[in-house]
Write an enzyme that holds these catalytic residues in place. Structure first.
Site, short mmCIF file in Angstrom:
data_model
loop_
_atom_site.label_atom_id
_atom_site.label_comp_id
_atom_site.label_asym_id
_atom_site.label_seq_id
_atom_site.Cartn_x
_atom_site.Cartn_y
_atom_site.Cartn_z
N CYS A 448 5.80 0.49 -0.11
CA CYS A 448 6.03 1.90 -0.41
C CYS A 448 7.43 2.19 -0.92
CB CYS A 448 5.73 2.74 0.82
SG CYS A 448 6.62 2.21 2.30
N HIS A 492 6.51 5.28 6.14
CA HIS A 492 6.06 5.29 4.77
C HIS A 492 7.10 6.00 3.91
CE1 HIS A 492 3.14 4.82 1.64
NE2 HIS A 492 2.91 6.12 1.48
N ASP A 508 2.13 10.03 -4.31
CA ASP A 508 2.31 8.79 -3.53
C ASP A 508 1.93 7.60 -4.40
OD1 ASP A 508 2.52 6.77 -1.78
OD2 ASP A 508 1.23 7.64 -0.24
#
Lengths: 698, 337
Positions: A448, A492, A508
């Site tokens: 991430c 995250h 995202d």
């Protein structure tokens, strides 16, 4: 000296004194018992010391272990304990070592270390019985210091076990010459524990809680163990990614949002120096500094139980609309809508939240507001800048008149990530100076942080405002108690891109590259990578259900015991129909403690004699005979008693006594005893009551 | 091992139970007779609990509160256990054998446990009558007691405990106050009760050490006047010893007392030995004379001689056997010169 044989008062003395001599004298049996009791005490001390070993310095652990092993050896080898000339230097040396390590003897860690050393040294100079008390009282303090590190359920279980063991030792110390089997001692302690629980519970629930410490305390222990940090250079999350430690737990009042909406907002990073992302200066506000247009239908109410993480971060589902009320602190918003407390979260707290999953944020932001979200450091990542220029040239000629070019640029960038041969891994290769370049065009492996960092850089190179948002994504719903657990492994990083007419939009990039990460969570990803989080049980159904139950238990413990506070106490008093004031808490405490004490007194003082009307009748008969001059000792059975009446009573009464005694004997010991009716016993009692033996005048 | 009692507590106990004086028969240690206070470790324990509580408050340790309250509650339960370990015991003074001055008299007490709960570590000791009875002094904070005897009593069982007391001088030694205490099970509390049993020890004069041999008549300087079981003139009675002819038993006396007596008749006989107080050297003081006589009584009995005792105020006619010896020694013990 020639005393007659029958006259042996000295012998009698030694016979009667034997117990006392056995207890303190040099006889073998007593020494063996003392040795055994000492080993038990050492074992219990081991139980007290063991939980501390993980957070003591290595030398402290070694010294402790050495001292204890030495003491065990001295006991087994029956050697004398070291003298004052050994103990005093030892004491000074350990005190010195603790001081050198911590520069104090009073701080939390120094204090705990020193206390443990003191106890180990005390074991080596036990001269009298009271020294055992000293060791046991020291043990209670050391038990308490455990809680500075953890108050979890296993710690509580260990503590209760140790308390039982300590009282077990006390029983052994206070028995004189007759020792009890360990099972009897344990039973005694167990009964004591069981009887004390109601009183202890009343005290726990109703003892007035105050908020805040009595005096300042040094919290020099326990490093932050969060999966997040207040800066991000790609690579910094990897170490904690696999921690199954709980970050916080959430209980939803209404519906549970779907997994792809579970973004728990944490630190927001806008500033980038080429290597590291950092937040803007943290000015905090009492209300959102930007406008939020929320869709009321998407409202979600829930409560968060946040573990102590020794940061000021508060987490909420995107997007929180109002600040929660905290037990000790004030909550604030930063300009980029991170929630902060006005102090470090050093203990588990619980707060109620309301968020909206459908929202528009800062739609009317001015160019000045967005300036920081466009700045890029010069001299870094030239290839990415080049790629942005190409992408812009490719996209814009046709897109300009269709409006919203930024959205198109963003889609193009995401398309590139989706189709560019990128893959998700938790152990990416290290990156050099131009981290975004190397990731985007060389390694193409990352998690991430890499994707968020690359996307934001790319968007800024495309002159679209963007920023990195970190926090937690996902969570695991426990079907047993309905709580959702968010772990450090769920940490995250994602991005927000500002689009005209839409404001800040969550994007995202990880979801594009590895949809599974968002759909099924970090734990699943870890599992697919063959890296099971050890305690989570994986796919095995019963293990999983066992884990759910255990976690529900732990969470219940946290909710109802560890998070017990002034607020909860007052709420409880209110539920009892009293005004939530200190006076009422004290009143309830006094009342319930009195009730418990009365109950204890009643339980302990009620007569423990067996109801035995037949025996009572016999006792009455014995008393009557004794009044008439019969030597009716307690040890006399009915037959012996009859023999003794013979010369002491007049003949008529001897016969009467004989009849009564034989009736008693038949009822008590005879074959009829099983069927002896209540009436027969009652008749005998009446007869005995009427019996007035007369002494023999001769 | 010494059982300790705070002087103030002793005083208080004397005030509460003092009116009773020596108690005969069975004495039940009911609630009013059993006192309880924390021991010194118990007080330290209480202070430790306070520190634990303050620590828990300061660091807001909910588990700390739990530990503190649990352990403190266990101590409270322990108080009841300690109290119940002593309460309801039934005590009864049994007897005490005669001893010589300087020896230890064993006062036998029967303790019966009528309940269904075993009792442990009950300690019996006399409050030392020789110790100071001032109820407040800085020097000795404790009224001293004699050596304690510890016992356990199983449920519905009984034990006979011999509580030792050094007999300082001849005469009667009434049992002083006994303190029965227990700290079982945790040693944080001390429950105690008092009992003054109606027992009196007979303390014989200490037999002289290195005394001259028995003054055998004819051979030594002693002047013996013999006594016989048969003869012309009734001279008195002596205790029955097995083997005495039945016709000599004084039946009329037997009806009035527990012991059988044998009629004695005076006769001149060569073998009887009369131990005479007056025949001892005049420069001996009374106690010395009694001490020598006690020694000679023991020696005569050991030699299976028939012997008697002549004191200025009384006389024991010749006889032999353990009972006769006790008569003689009792006469010496109670001698008022």
């Amino acid at each position: 000296m020639n005393e007659a044989g029958a006259f042996s008062s000295r012998q009698a003395l030694s016979r009667w004194l034997a117990p006392a001599v056995r207890l303190f004298g040099p006889q073998a049996s007593s020494a063996a018992r003392e040795r055994r009791d000492m080993l038990v005490l050492l074992l219990v001390v081991g139980l007290v010391v063991a939980p501390h070993m993980e957070h003591l310095a290595w030398w402290a652990n070694s010294v402790l272990a050495l001292l204890l092993v030495w003491r065990v050896w001295l006991t087994l080898a029956q050697r004398p304990l070291p003298g004052r000339f050994v103990m005093l230097p030892l004491l000074l040396a350990t005190a010195g070592a603790v001081y050198l390590q911590h520069r104090t003897l009073a701080g939390q860690e120094a204090g705990v270390t020193f206390l443990l050393m003191l106890m180990a040294l005390k074991l080596l100079e036990m001269r009298a019985r009271r020294d055992i008390f000293v060791v046991i009282f020291l043990s209670f303090f050391i038990l308490l210091t455990q809680f500075l590190y953890s108050q979890d359920l296993p710690v509580a279980a260990i503590t209760v076990t140790t308390v039982i063991a300590l009282f077990f030792v006390l029983v052994g110390v206070n028995l004189d010459e007759v020792d009890l089997p360990a099972a009897r001692k344990l039973k005694l302690v167990g009964i004591t524990l069981a009887k004390s629980v109601p009183l202890a519970a009343a005290l726990f629930v109703l003892f007035p809680r105050i908020s805040g410490p009595l005096w300042g305390m040094q919290s020099d222990s326990g490093q932050s163990s969060t999966g997040l940090s207040n800066s991000m250079s790609p690579g910094s999350i990897s170490r904690l990614l696999e921690s199954d430690a709980v970050a916080f737990r959430v209980r939803f009042e209404s519906r549970v949002p779907s997994n792809d909406q579970l973004y728990w907002r944490g630190p927001v990073f806008t500033h980038f120096n080429g290597r590291t992302w950092t937040p803007l200066s943290q000015r905090a506000f009492n209300a959102p500094a930007v406008t939020i247009e929320a869709d009321p239908r998407s409202a979600i109410a829930y409560s968060v139980t946040l573990e102590a993480h020794k940061r000021d971060w508060l987490f909420a589902l995107e997007m929180p609309a109002a600040l929660p009320t905290l037990p000790q602190h004030q909550a604030r918003f930063t300009a980029d809508l991170q929630m902060l407390a006005n102090g470090l979260i050093t203990e588990r707290i619980r707060y109620d939240m309301r968020s909206y999953t459908g929202y528009r944020m800062a739609v009317r932001a001015t160019p000045e507001d967005l300036e920081a979200a466009l700045s890029l450091p010069t001299g870094y990542n030239p290839r990415t800048r080049q790629f942005a220029t190409e992408l812009r040239a490719r996209m814009l000629p046709g897109a300009a008149d269709r409006g919203q070019p930024d959205a198109q640029l963003m889609r193009a960038a995401l398309d590139h990530l989706r189709s560019g041969g990128y893959s998700y891994t938790m152990s990416p290769p290290p990156l050099g100076r131009n981290s975004v370049d190397e990731f985007l065009f060389d390694t193409r492996l990352g998690y991430c942080e890499h994707y968020a960092s690359a996307l934001v850089f790319l968007m800024r190179a495309l002159e679209v405002p963007a920023r990195v948002v970190t926090g937690y994504q996902g969570g695991e719903l426990n079907p047993v108690d309905g709580f959702m657990t968010i772990r450090q492994a769920d940490a995250h990083a994602w991005t927000e891109v500002w689009l005209v007419g839409q404001g800040w939009v969550r994007v995202d990039p990880t979801a594009v590259v590895a949809p599974l990460r968002i759909e099924r969570g970090a734990v699943e990803i870890a599992r697919q990578a063959g890296r099971e989080l050890p305690a989570l049980g994986g796919d095995v159904a019963w293990l999983r259900s066992l884990r759910y139950n255990w976690e529900a238990l732990q969470n219940g413990w946290n909710q109802w015991v560890i998070s017990y506070s002034q607020e909860r106490q007052r709420a409880l008093i209110e539920r009892l129909g009293l005004a939530p004031s200190l006076e009422n808490v004290a009143l309830a405490l006094a009342l319930s403690v009195s009730v418990m004490l009365a109950w204890l007194a009643w339980v302990s003082m009620r007569p423990r004699t067996v109801r035995d009307p037949l025996g009572a009748s016999f006792q009455l008969l014995r008393d009557r005979l004794e009044q008439a001059g019969v030597a009716a000792a307690v040890s006399c059975g009915p037959r012996e008693l009859y023999v003794r009446t013979k010369r002491a009573l007049i003949e008529e009464d001897v016969k009467k006594a004989r009849r009564l005694l034989s009736r008693y004997e038949r009822l008590r010991y005879g074959r009829a005893s099983a069927t002896a009716t209540r009436n027969e016993i009652r008749a005998l009692r009446r007869a005995i009551r009427a019996f007035r033996p007369r002494p023999n005048p001769l | 091992m010494s059982v300790t009692a705070h002087p103030l507590a002793v005083r208080l106990g004397q005030w509460i139970a003092g009116g009773r004086g020596p108690e005969t028969g069975s004495v039940v240690l009911d609630r009013r007779r059993v006192y309880i206070l924390p021991t010194k470790p118990g007080l330290v324990f209480g202070a430790a609990m306070l520190v634990l509580l303050i620590g828990s408050i300061n660091y807001s340790l909910q588990l700390g509160y739990m530990l503190t309250f649990l352990v403190a509650s266990m101590a409270v339960v322990g108080m009841h256990t300690t109290h119940a370990n002593l309460a309801q015991i039934v005590l009864r003074g049994v007897r005490v054998e005669p001893v010589f001055a300087g020896d230890v008299a064993i006062f036998q007490i029967t303790a019966t446990n009528p309940t269904t709960v075993d009792r442990f570590a009950l300690r019996f000791a006399f409050i030392d009558p020789a110790a100071s009875t001032r109820w407040f002094s800085w020097r000795s904070r404790r009224a001293s007691t004699t050596t304690a005897i510890s016992t356990e009593i199983p449920a519905r069982g009984d034990r006979t405990i011999g509580v030792p007391l050094t007999a300082p001088e001849r005469g009667r030694l009434p049992a002083p106050r006994i303190v029965i205490e227990t700290r079982f099970p945790f040693g944080l509390w001390r429950a105690w009760a008092y009992l003054t049993p109606a027992l009196t020890a007979m303390v014989y004069p200490a037999p002289e050490i290195d005394a001259p041999p028995l003054p055998i008549s004819g051979a030594g300087g002693g002047e013996g006047v013999g006594l016989a079981a048969s003869g012309d003139d009734f001279a008195g009675v002596r205790p029955y010893t097995p083997g005495d002819p039945q016709k000599m038993i004084a039946w009329r006396l037997a009806a009035r007392s527990d012991d059988l007596s044998v009629k004695q008749f005076e006769a001149q006989g060569g073998g009887d030995l009369m131990l005479d107080f007056e025949s001892l050297p005049r420069h001996f003081d009374v106690e010395h004379k009694l001490s020598r006589l006690a020694r000679w009584v023991l020696d005569a009995e050991a030699a299976h001689a028939r012997y008697g005792l002549r004191l200025p105020s009384s006389m024991v006619f010749a006889g032999s056997g353990p009972r006769h010896r006790e008569h003689c020694l009792t006469a010496l013990a109670l001698f008022h010169g």
